[in-house]
Design an enzyme around this catalytic site. Structure first.
Site, PDB file in Angstrom:
ATOM      1  N   SER A  38      -6.114  50.792   1.684  1.00 20.17           N
ATOM      2  CA  SER A  38      -5.578  51.865   2.538  1.00 20.17           C
ATOM      3  C   SER A  38      -6.576  52.994   2.796  1.00 20.17           C
ATOM      4  O   SER A  38      -6.177  54.157   2.968  1.00 20.17           O
ATOM      5  CB  SER A  38      -4.269  52.410   1.966  1.00 20.17           C
TER       6      SER A  38
ATOM      7  N   LYS B 121      -9.627  40.467   8.422  1.00 22.32           N
ATOM      8  CA  LYS B 121      -8.567  39.540   7.992  1.00 22.32           C
ATOM      9  C   LYS B 121      -8.196  38.578   9.126  1.00 22.32           C
ATOM     10  O   LYS B 121      -9.036  38.236   9.952  1.00 22.32           O
ATOM     11  CB  LYS B 121      -7.373  40.329   7.445  1.00 22.32           C
TER      12      LYS B 121
ATOM     13  N   GLU C 157     -10.288  46.905  -5.550  1.00 15.11           N
ATOM     14  CA  GLU C 157      -9.183  47.035  -4.610  1.00 15.11           C
ATOM     15  C   GLU C 157      -7.860  46.854  -5.351  1.00 15.11           C
ATOM     16  O   GLU C 157      -7.409  45.705  -5.551  1.00 15.11           O
ATOM     17  CB  GLU C 157      -9.291  45.972  -3.513  1.00 15.11           C
TER      18      GLU C 157
ATOM     19  N   GLU D  80      -5.661  38.807  -1.504  1.00 18.21           N
ATOM     20  CA  GLU D  80      -4.816  37.892  -0.736  1.00 18.21           C
ATOM     21  C   GLU D  80      -5.159  36.438  -1.059  1.00 18.21           C
ATOM     22  O   GLU D  80      -4.292  35.559  -1.038  1.00 18.21           O
ATOM     23  CB  GLU D  80      -4.951  38.201   0.765  1.00 18.21           C
TER      24      GLU D  80
ATOM     25  N   ASN E   6     -13.045  44.434   6.790  1.00 18.00           N
ATOM     26  CA  ASN E   6     -12.433  43.119   6.621  1.00 18.00           C
ATOM     27  C   ASN E   6     -11.342  42.982   7.684  1.00 18.00           C
ATOM     28  O   ASN E   6     -10.273  43.568   7.561  1.00 18.00           O
ATOM     29  CB  ASN E   6     -11.850  43.036   5.201  1.00 18.00           C
TER      30      ASN E   6
ATOM     31  N   GLY F  97      -3.135  47.469   2.191  1.00 16.23           N
ATOM     32  CA  GLY F  97      -2.222  47.300   3.316  1.00 16.23           C
ATOM     33  C   GLY F  97      -0.892  48.004   3.160  1.00 16.23           C
ATOM     34  O   GLY F  97       0.044  47.757   3.907  1.00 16.23           O
TER      35      GLY F  97
ATOM     36  N   HIS G 144     -10.802  38.183  -2.936  1.00 12.49           N
ATOM     37  CA  HIS G 144      -9.875  39.145  -2.336  1.00 12.49           C
ATOM     38  C   HIS G 144      -8.457  38.894  -2.869  1.00 12.49           C
ATOM     39  O   HIS G 144      -8.071  37.756  -3.113  1.00 12.49           O
ATOM     40  CB  HIS G 144      -9.901  39.028  -0.809  1.00 12.49           C
TER      41      HIS G 144
HETATM   42  P1  PGA Z   1      -6.449  47.824   3.824  1.00 11.14           P
HETATM   43  O1  PGA Z   1      -7.135  46.485   3.261  1.00 11.14           O
HETATM   44  O2  PGA Z   1      -7.573  48.786   4.116  1.00 11.14           O
HETATM   45  O3  PGA Z   1      -5.707  47.396   5.055  1.00 11.14           O
HETATM   46  O4  PGA Z   1      -5.561  48.325   2.747  1.00 11.14           O
HETATM   47  C1  PGA Z   1      -8.235  46.543   2.411  1.00 11.14           C
HETATM   48  C2  PGA Z   1      -8.690  45.166   2.048  1.00 11.14           C
HETATM   49  O5  PGA Z   1      -7.853  44.272   1.894  1.00 11.14           O
HETATM   50  O6  PGA Z   1      -9.902  44.914   1.912  1.00 11.14           O
END
Ligand code: PGA
Length: 319
Positions: free
Chosen positions: A275, A77, A229, A161, A75, A235, A159
């Site tokens: 992460s 983003k 997740e 976010e 992803n 993140g 997701h």
């Molecule tokens: P990250 O994000 O690996 O940067 O923690 C994972 C995600 O949001 O799918």
């Protein structure tokens, strides 16, 4: 590996109101190894591996409760420029990717066409979102029809976010999933609890509620991959420990078994995100209910993303 500073037990909480013993033990019979490996032949994905020319025979061994193919999504983003996207595509094109993995990347909308035209067809393209219905007068939105037109096979929905920054709720996300599936766009369905929810012992309440919203909307789970997740791990560099992730994945598979069907529980890929990187993927991949990963930050580096894709080899153990 940095892990969140909470107990590895799902229900254990700092205020002591719940303990791991209060978490109902799922009945895994039929879905995972609970006795001798020979007793569940056929229920587990079996890998036959070569003995690298040493002449010794090897037998297939397992680290999967589900039967779906390992799946790794990147992803990207809201990251990248034309230049960095070109670099990432060329790194991915030259990387060795194990064949027994479904690999998908989700570039920002603006670069999907460019990526589709330059990236090896070995890697499928996902969008990071889609509109809830047919396109039209919806300023700023992108429709499922347009995504298919440009070559997307997948969409990431739910997701964290989009849930927690943009404010999408379970019902809206469920509708998006139903519409995408009705148009044959496959769905990476994201769920996960916030830190305060985990600390309040509500991890499974939250995840099951989010699963139910998908289950209530989707006509079939054939084209759905579930991405667990935990919000506190996204993140942040605070990856869930393999035990923390496995515990939730097993509970999710059990939820599917009890609320949809044993067949769907077995076939549906449940991937972990939060992460994941080149250093922690292998230990996570060894967990039997982890069927792959959804990767954010580490998917922006081609060689590291390839390491994560190739962590499928951690599931293959010489007997
Ligand atoms: P990250 O994000 O690996 O940067 O923690 C994972 C995600 O949001 O799918």
């Amino acid at each position: 590996m940095a892990a969140v500073a909470t107990s590895t037990s799902l229900a254990a909480v700092s205020n002591g109101t719940k303990s791991s013993s209060s978490f109902p033990k799922p009945d895994f019979a039929g879905l995972r190894r609970i006795s001798s490996p020979s007793s569940d032949a056929g229920l587990f994905q079996r890998f036959r591996i070569s003995s690298s020319g040493c002449g010794k025979s090897v037998r297939p061994v397992v680290a999967m409760a589900g039967t779906g193919k390992f799946f790794v999504g990147g992803n990207w983003k809201c990251n990248g420029t034309k230049e960095s996207v070109d670099k990432l595509v060329s790194e991915l094109n030259s990387a060795h990717l194990e064949s027994d993995v479904d690999v998908v990347v989700a570039p920002p909308y603006l670069y999907i066409d460019k990526v589709k035209n330059t990236l090896s067809a070995r890697v499928e393209i996902s969008s990071q979102n889609s509109w809830v219905g047919k396109g039209g007068a919806f300023t700023g939105e992108i429709s499922v029809e347009q995504l298919k037109d440009i070559g997307c096979k997948w969409v990431i929905l739910g997701h964290s976010e989009r849930r927690h920054v943009i404010g999408e709720d379970d019902e809206f996300i469920g509708k998006k999933a139903a519409y995408a599936l009705s148009e044959n766009l496959k769905v990476i369905a994201c769920i996960g609890e916030k830190l305060e929810e985990r600390e309040a012992g509500k991890t499974t309440d939250v995840c099951f509620r989010q699963m139910k919203a998908f289950a209530d909307s989707v006509p079939s789970w054939d084209d759905v991959v579930v991405a667990y997740e935990p919000v506190w791990a996204i993140g942040t560099g605070k990856v869930a420990t393999p035990e923390q992730a496995q515990e939730v994945h097993a509970a999710l598979r059990d939820w599917l078994k009890n609320n949809v069907s044993a067949e769907v529980a077995s076939k549906t890929r449940i991937i972990y995100g939060g992460s994941v990187n080149g250093s922690n993927c292998s230990e996570l991949a060894k967990q039997e209910d982890i069927d792959g990963f959804l990767v954010g930050g580490a998917s922006l580096k081609g060689p590291e993303f390839a390491i994560i894709v190739n962590s499928v080899t951690s599931k293959k153990v010489v007997a």
